[in-house]
Motif scaffolding. Structure first.
Motif, PDB file in Angstrom:
ATOM      1  N   LEU A 261       0.810  -1.218   0.000  1.00 63.52           N
ATOM      2  CA  LEU A 261       0.000   0.000   0.000  1.00 63.52           C
ATOM      3  C   LEU A 261       0.844   1.269   0.000  1.00 63.52           C
ATOM      4  O   LEU A 261       0.422   2.305  -0.528  1.00 63.52           O
ATOM      5  CB  LEU A 261      -0.929   0.001   1.222  1.00 63.52           C
ATOM      6  N   SER A 262       2.028   1.201   0.580  1.00 63.66           N
ATOM      7  CA  SER A 262       2.878   2.394   0.664  1.00 63.66           C
ATOM      8  C   SER A 262       3.961   2.421  -0.407  1.00 63.66           C
ATOM      9  O   SER A 262       4.858   3.276  -0.360  1.00 63.66           O
ATOM     10  CB  SER A 262       3.530   2.480   2.050  1.00 63.66           C
ATOM     11  N   SER A 263       3.877   1.551  -1.372  1.00 63.94           N
ATOM     12  CA  SER A 263       4.859   1.558  -2.450  1.00 63.94           C
ATOM     13  C   SER A 263       4.594   2.731  -3.398  1.00 63.94           C
ATOM     14  O   SER A 263       3.481   3.252  -3.484  1.00 63.94           O
ATOM     15  CB  SER A 263       4.798   0.245  -3.231  1.00 63.94           C
ATOM     16  N   ASP A 264       5.619   3.142  -4.131  1.00 64.55           N
ATOM     17  CA  ASP A 264       5.456   4.229  -5.092  1.00 64.55           C
ATOM     18  C   ASP A 264       4.415   3.899  -6.147  1.00 64.55           C
ATOM     19  O   ASP A 264       3.777   4.801  -6.713  1.00 64.55           O
ATOM     20  CB  ASP A 264       6.792   4.538  -5.769  1.00 64.55           C
ATOM     21  N   GLU A 265       4.220   2.629  -6.408  1.00 64.99           N
ATOM     22  CA  GLU A 265       3.233   2.207  -7.405  1.00 64.99           C
ATOM     23  C   GLU A 265       1.835   2.707  -7.052  1.00 64.99           C
ATOM     24  O   GLU A 265       1.015   2.961  -7.942  1.00 64.99           O
ATOM     25  CB  GLU A 265       3.229   0.676  -7.497  1.00 64.99           C
ATOM     26  N   TYR A 266       1.563   2.884  -5.749  1.00 66.58           N
ATOM     27  CA  TYR A 266       0.234   3.328  -5.311  1.00 66.58           C
ATOM     28  C   TYR A 266       0.131   4.853  -5.197  1.00 66.58           C
ATOM     29  O   TYR A 266      -0.907   5.371  -4.813  1.00 66.58           O
ATOM     30  CB  TYR A 266      -0.121   2.661  -3.982  1.00 66.58           C
ATOM     31  N   GLU A 267       1.212   5.540  -5.533  1.00 70.84           N
ATOM     32  CA  GLU A 267       1.223   6.991  -5.747  1.00 70.84           C
ATOM     33  C   GLU A 267       0.705   7.800  -4.557  1.00 70.84           C
ATOM     34  O   GLU A 267       0.184   8.908  -4.715  1.00 70.84           O
ATOM     35  CB  GLU A 267       0.412   7.344  -7.000  1.00 70.84           C
TER      36      GLU A 267
ATOM     37  N   GLU B  56      -5.955   5.404  -5.981  1.00 69.75           N
ATOM     38  CA  GLU B  56      -7.185   4.909  -5.362  1.00 69.75           C
ATOM     39  C   GLU B  56      -7.648   3.629  -6.034  1.00 69.75           C
ATOM     40  O   GLU B  56      -8.010   2.651  -5.362  1.00 69.75           O
ATOM     41  CB  GLU B  56      -8.312   5.943  -5.429  1.00 69.75           C
ATOM     42  N   GLU B  57      -7.652   3.598  -7.344  1.00 69.96           N
ATOM     43  CA  GLU B  57      -8.120   2.410  -8.058  1.00 69.96           C
ATOM     44  C   GLU B  57      -7.314   1.173  -7.653  1.00 69.96           C
ATOM     45  O   GLU B  57      -7.875   0.089  -7.432  1.00 69.96           O
ATOM     46  CB  GLU B  57      -8.026   2.639  -9.572  1.00 69.96           C
ATOM     47  N   LYS B  58      -6.003   1.323  -7.538  1.00 74.12           N
ATOM     48  CA  LYS B  58      -5.160   0.195  -7.140  1.00 74.12           C
ATOM     49  C   LYS B  58      -5.438  -0.205  -5.693  1.00 74.12           C
ATOM     50  O   LYS B  58      -5.469  -1.393  -5.361  1.00 74.12           O
ATOM     51  CB  LYS B  58      -3.691   0.571  -7.309  1.00 74.12           C
ATOM     52  N   THR B  59      -5.654   0.795  -4.842  1.00 74.60           N
ATOM     53  CA  THR B  59      -5.934   0.508  -3.433  1.00 74.60           C
ATOM     54  C   THR B  59      -7.243  -0.239  -3.276  1.00 74.60           C
ATOM     55  O   THR B  59      -7.326  -1.223  -2.523  1.00 74.60           O
ATOM     56  CB  THR B  59      -5.976   1.817  -2.629  1.00 74.60           C
ATOM     57  N   LEU B  60      -8.277   0.200  -3.968  1.00 74.19           N
ATOM     58  CA  LEU B  60      -9.585  -0.461  -3.867  1.00 74.19           C
ATOM     59  C   LEU B  60      -9.498  -1.911  -4.320  1.00 74.19           C
ATOM     60  O   LEU B  60     -10.032  -2.815  -3.666  1.00 74.19           O
ATOM     61  CB  LEU B  60     -10.625   0.297  -4.697  1.00 74.19           C
ATOM     62  N   ALA B  61      -8.838  -2.133  -5.452  1.00 70.86           N
ATOM     63  CA  ALA B  61      -8.709  -3.501  -5.962  1.00 70.86           C
ATOM     64  C   ALA B  61      -7.945  -4.379  -4.982  1.00 70.86           C
ATOM     65  O   ALA B  61      -8.306  -5.543  -4.748  1.00 70.86           O
ATOM     66  CB  ALA B  61      -8.019  -3.479  -7.325  1.00 70.86           C
ATOM     67  N   PHE B  62      -6.883  -3.832  -4.397  1.00 70.13           N
ATOM     68  CA  PHE B  62      -6.078  -4.582  -3.439  1.00 70.13           C
ATOM     69  C   PHE B  62      -6.894  -4.930  -2.196  1.00 70.13           C
ATOM     70  O   PHE B  62      -6.855  -6.067  -1.707  1.00 70.13           O
ATOM     71  CB  PHE B  62      -4.857  -3.748  -3.058  1.00 70.13           C
ATOM     72  N   LEU B  63      -7.658  -3.975  -1.683  1.00 66.56           N
ATOM     73  CA  LEU B  63      -8.448  -4.222  -0.482  1.00 66.56           C
ATOM     74  C   LEU B  63      -9.523  -5.267  -0.726  1.00 66.56           C
ATOM     75  O   LEU B  63      -9.736  -6.150   0.113  1.00 66.56           O
ATOM     76  CB  LEU B  63      -9.077  -2.917   0.004  1.00 66.56           C
TER      77      LEU B  63
ATOM     78  N   TRP C 220      -7.901   4.466   4.297  1.00 65.73           N
ATOM     79  CA  TRP C 220      -6.953   3.948   3.316  1.00 65.73           C
ATOM     80  C   TRP C 220      -6.215   5.056   2.567  1.00 65.73           C
ATOM     81  O   TRP C 220      -5.198   4.812   1.926  1.00 65.73           O
ATOM     82  CB  TRP C 220      -7.644   3.035   2.302  1.00 65.73           C
ATOM     83  N   ASP C 221      -6.708   6.292   2.627  1.00 66.28           N
ATOM     84  CA  ASP C 221      -6.167   7.364   1.790  1.00 66.28           C
ATOM     85  C   ASP C 221      -4.935   8.009   2.409  1.00 66.28           C
ATOM     86  O   ASP C 221      -4.698   7.934   3.612  1.00 66.28           O
ATOM     87  CB  ASP C 221      -7.234   8.437   1.587  1.00 66.28           C
TER      88      ASP C 221
END
Length: 549
Positions: free
Chosen positions: A35-41, A50-57, A320-321
């Motif tokens: 979640l804290s990787s640069d990939e999640y911006e 956000e889109e990546k976070t939602l899918a991951f959760l 999550w934000d």
């Protein structure tokens, strides 16, 4: 001096502490890293992050054994609750200029000396030649006999406001606003709300590090770039045109140009009966364009249905934000990764859900709520509070997790808002199994109880527990705990260096995760209905809510 103590038990009717259960810390660790990787911006709402976070959760909630937790969607239960937002990005920000009084015009640069924004959804903001008024702490509290706006109409004017409460510097907890413990009147959000109610064109808070609880670097990184505001029917037309902060030295210079002494007026503002002071002859001007984008961010909701009382709900919450791209560090890093704040809390939701599902369903349902927009003013939790997926009257209580401590094992935990509700007793019982104790927060003037998502539920009467990892570390004691907290606030909080560290002490977080697990499981297994303590500000809301059952 801060004292350690234990909290009184509710009664023998409480469920016994949950059997020992180890929350999978490896799952927690891996989730924080992702979640804290640069990939999640930096996980800003309305972005690809956000889109990546939602899918991951959703993927991990489902793998943990949860079911979609929003029962109100027409096409069947959903993992999401839409939260209408507006993203406003200030462009072409002019200097904040003060004219009149003595000396040449005073011009404050955007970022280093002032920050400014708006809750109004409009393409341009312009405040021109607005009379400036000092309104002390900007508080209107009739129940306390306090009104910093008394006797002066500030419609169309620029108000200058002090942060925190008038009695924040008192050593104890006795005072018109709780002494050193901040009330909601001390929060910056309240200051802007009241200024808008008074009709102010602009509201500027003077930044002071101690009563604000953070340095100017935090203000600058949080207030520049895209800002999220709640979508409203009137597009914020009832709000002040401009809101923001100014550096302390600039505020002192502002007062001096009007022939006033900042320190003397600030001292006067601490006294009951203070009246607003016009900075005679001084006018403020500022303008900026707004890039506006409407979107629906999302709360993520999962549920572990209860067995015998499934309509009674226990909440686990975390946001999550984070801030997304922000003011760059000296090395050029401009991603605010939010590893501790709040990838840790979000990862805790995942790991605790996994442990609870493996242990088997409880009599009451457990709802796992990962909310959006906390960094923008508790937007996601506030929306849930106003639009609950499960009735507040049938919500037993909950535990909020925000910025977990990675300092290592501690002899205690720090309870934010200790003594407010019966939930303290559940924590005491769980702590006893680890040989630990509860301590009150050492810095109540920072107002942490009003700065995270539990507050949005408390405002609707739902008892919420919020505790942090301890500050009395097994290795190094309180000195080490204080050093950890100060280093995080100075070097990482709301900045690009809040990043994942593989060298964190995972044995300490293991104990804290197990506490969160035990408290929630006990709540979900008892038949008790915890309440706020008699006289607490939220007690009447809970009593009214429960009376309707």
């Amino acid at each position: 001096m801060r004292h350690l103590f234990t909290l009184p038990l509710l009664s023998l009717a409480l469920a016994a502490p949950a059997a020992a259960q180890t929350v999978p810390v490896n799952l927690f660790r891996d989730a924080v890293r992702t979640l804290s990787s640069d990939e999640y911006e930096g996980r800003a709402p309305g972005t690809a992050g956000e889109e990546k976070t939602l899918a991951f959760l959703v993927e991990l909630f489902q793998a943990a054994g949860l079911k979609p937790g929003n029962p109100k969607e027409p096409n069947g239960p959903s993992w999401f609750q839409d939260v209408p937002m507006v993203e406003i990005t200030a462009r072409n920000v002019s200097p904040l200029t003060f004219t009149g009084g003595t000396g040449a015009p005073q011009s404050l640069a955007y970022g280093p000396q002032m920050v400014v924004g708006t809750y109004r959804v409009t393409p341009r903001i312009e405040v021109a030649n607005s009379d400036v008024v000092f309104v002390g702490y900007g508080i209107n509290a009739p129940e306390r006999g306090w009104n910093d706006y008394a006797g002066l109409d500030v419609k169309g004017k620029t108000v200058v406001i002090l942060v925190n409460d008038p009695d924040w510097s008192m050593p104890g907890l006795d005072g018109p606003f709780g002494g050193r413990a901040m009330t909601y009147y001390g929060r910056w959000t309240y200051k802007y709300e009241e200024a808008a109610r008074q009709g102010a064109a602009a509201a500027l808070i003077v930044h002071q590090t101690e009563p604000a609880a953070y340095g100017w670097n935090v203000v600058q990184s949080s207030w520049t770039g895209a800002q999220q505001v709640a979508a409203t029917e009137n597009d914020g037309a009832d709000q002040s045109a401009a809101i923001g902060w100014v550096q302390l030295d600039q505020a002192k210079a502002l007062f001096a140009r009007a022939g006033q002494d900042f320190d003397k007026l600030a001292a006067a503002a601490r006294q009951k009966g203070f009246k607003p002071v016009p900075l005679a002859g001084v006018e403020a001007s500022v303008s900026f364009d707004n890039q506006v984008r409407r979107h629906a961010s999302k709360n993520v909701v999962g549920i572990l249905p209860g067995t015998t009382a499934p309509d009674e709900v226990v909440l686990y919450t975390a946001h999550w934000d984070h801030l997304g791209q922000c003011e760059a560090a000296p090395d050029g890093d401009n991603i605010c990764n939010g590893a501790i704040d709040n990838a840790t809390g979000t990862a805790a939701l995942i790991a605790i859900a996994k442990a609870q599902a493996q242990a088997g369903a409880t009599p009451r349902s457990q709802v796992y709520l990962a909310v959006t927009g906390e960094e923008s003013g508790l937007l996601g939790s506030d929306y849930y509070g106003k639009n609950p997926l499960y009735p507040h009257a049938r919500t037993v209580g909950g535990v909020n997790m925000d910025a977990l401590s990675m300092a290592g094992p501690a002899k205690n935990v720090v309870v934010v808002g200790y003594g407010k509700s019966d939930l303290d007793a559940y924590l005491t019982r769980a702590l006893a199994t680890q040989g630990r104790v509860a301590s009150p927060e050492p810095t109540p003037e920072k107002g942490f109880y009003y700065r995270s998502d539990h507050f949005s539920l408390a405002k609707h009467g739902v008892p919420m527990l919020y505790f942090d990892g301890g500050d009395d570390l097994v290795d190094g004691g309180k000195a080490a705990g204080q050093a950890y907290a100060e280093a995080y606030e100075e070097n990482a909080y709301h900045g690009p260096k809040d990043e994942f560290d593989p060298n964190w002490r995972w044995d300490g977080i293991q104990r804290d995760l197990d506490l969160y697990y035990s408290v929630g499981r006990a709540l979900a297994s008892t038949t008790e209905w915890p309440n706020w303590k008699p006289g607490d500000e939220f007690r009447s809301l809970r009593d009214k809510s429960r009376a309707g059952q």
